[in-house]
Design an enzyme around this catalytic site. Sequence first.
Site, PDB file in Angstrom:
ATOM      1  N   PHE A  87       0.782   2.299   7.293  1.00 15.28           N
ATOM      2  CA  PHE A  87      -0.343   3.120   6.853  1.00 15.28           C
ATOM      3  C   PHE A  87       0.138   4.147   5.838  1.00 15.28           C
ATOM      4  O   PHE A  87       1.213   4.728   5.986  1.00 15.28           O
ATOM      5  CB  PHE A  87      -0.937   3.896   8.040  1.00 15.28           C
ATOM      6  CG  PHE A  87      -1.731   3.045   8.971  1.00 15.28           C
ATOM      7  CD1 PHE A  87      -3.086   2.871   8.780  1.00 15.28           C
ATOM      8  CD2 PHE A  87      -1.118   2.430  10.045  1.00 15.28           C
ATOM      9  CE1 PHE A  87      -3.831   2.090   9.647  1.00 15.28           C
ATOM     10  CE2 PHE A  87      -1.862   1.652  10.921  1.00 15.28           C
ATOM     11  CZ  PHE A  87      -3.208   1.480  10.719  1.00 15.28           C
ATOM     12  N   ASP A  88      -0.687   4.392   4.839  1.00 19.07           N
ATOM     13  CA  ASP A  88      -0.489   5.536   3.962  1.00 19.07           C
ATOM     14  C   ASP A  88      -1.172   6.709   4.647  1.00 19.07           C
ATOM     15  O   ASP A  88      -2.303   6.581   5.124  1.00 19.07           O
ATOM     16  CB  ASP A  88      -1.104   5.280   2.588  1.00 19.07           C
ATOM     17  CG  ASP A  88      -0.873   6.423   1.624  1.00 19.07           C
ATOM     18  OD1 ASP A  88       0.093   7.198   1.809  1.00 19.07           O
ATOM     19  OD2 ASP A  88      -1.664   6.562   0.675  1.00 19.07           O
ATOM     20  N   MET A  89      -0.487   7.832   4.719  1.00 19.00           N
ATOM     21  CA  MET A  89      -1.029   8.958   5.475  1.00 19.00           C
ATOM     22  C   MET A  89      -2.258   9.568   4.791  1.00 19.00           C
ATOM     23  O   MET A  89      -3.321   9.671   5.392  1.00 19.00           O
ATOM     24  CB  MET A  89       0.055  10.026   5.654  1.00 19.00           C
ATOM     25  CG  MET A  89      -0.366  11.169   6.553  1.00 19.00           C
ATOM     26  SD  MET A  89       0.986  12.306   6.906  1.00 19.00           S
ATOM     27  CE  MET A  89       1.107  13.208   5.359  1.00 19.00           C
TER      28      MET A  89
END
Length: 126
Positions: free
Chosen positions: A6-8
């Site tokens: 996941f990209d934060m």
Amino acid sequence: MQAVIFDMDGLLIDSEPFWKQAERRVFSAIGVEITDALSAKTMGMTTREATEFWLEHAGLSLSQDSMEQVENDVIDEVASLTATKGQALPGVHNLLEELKQHRLKIGLATNAPARLVPVVLERLDI
């Protein structure tokens, strides 16, 4: 599939409004005029790039130490806003739970300063 990364920012949490608020507070305090049109140009920039952008826009030159202090002030403000107002984007917790049930590995990627990662994870209870 064995893992999900996941990209934060923008996927787990929408932190962009916090960055804009922090930029306004910190840079306005040192005499930089922040406009919405110019503020849109800093989206996606690193903290250093945004700092250089605003200082150049204002015609200001700071020492390395002063520039780092401004960057840290912005990051501190984003951390504070995240810790008090941050919210998971819709569906985040459900998706993470489903991935855990399928025993998939979960990773996190971000261009944000590393010290913001635990702030986000704690606030979102992840």
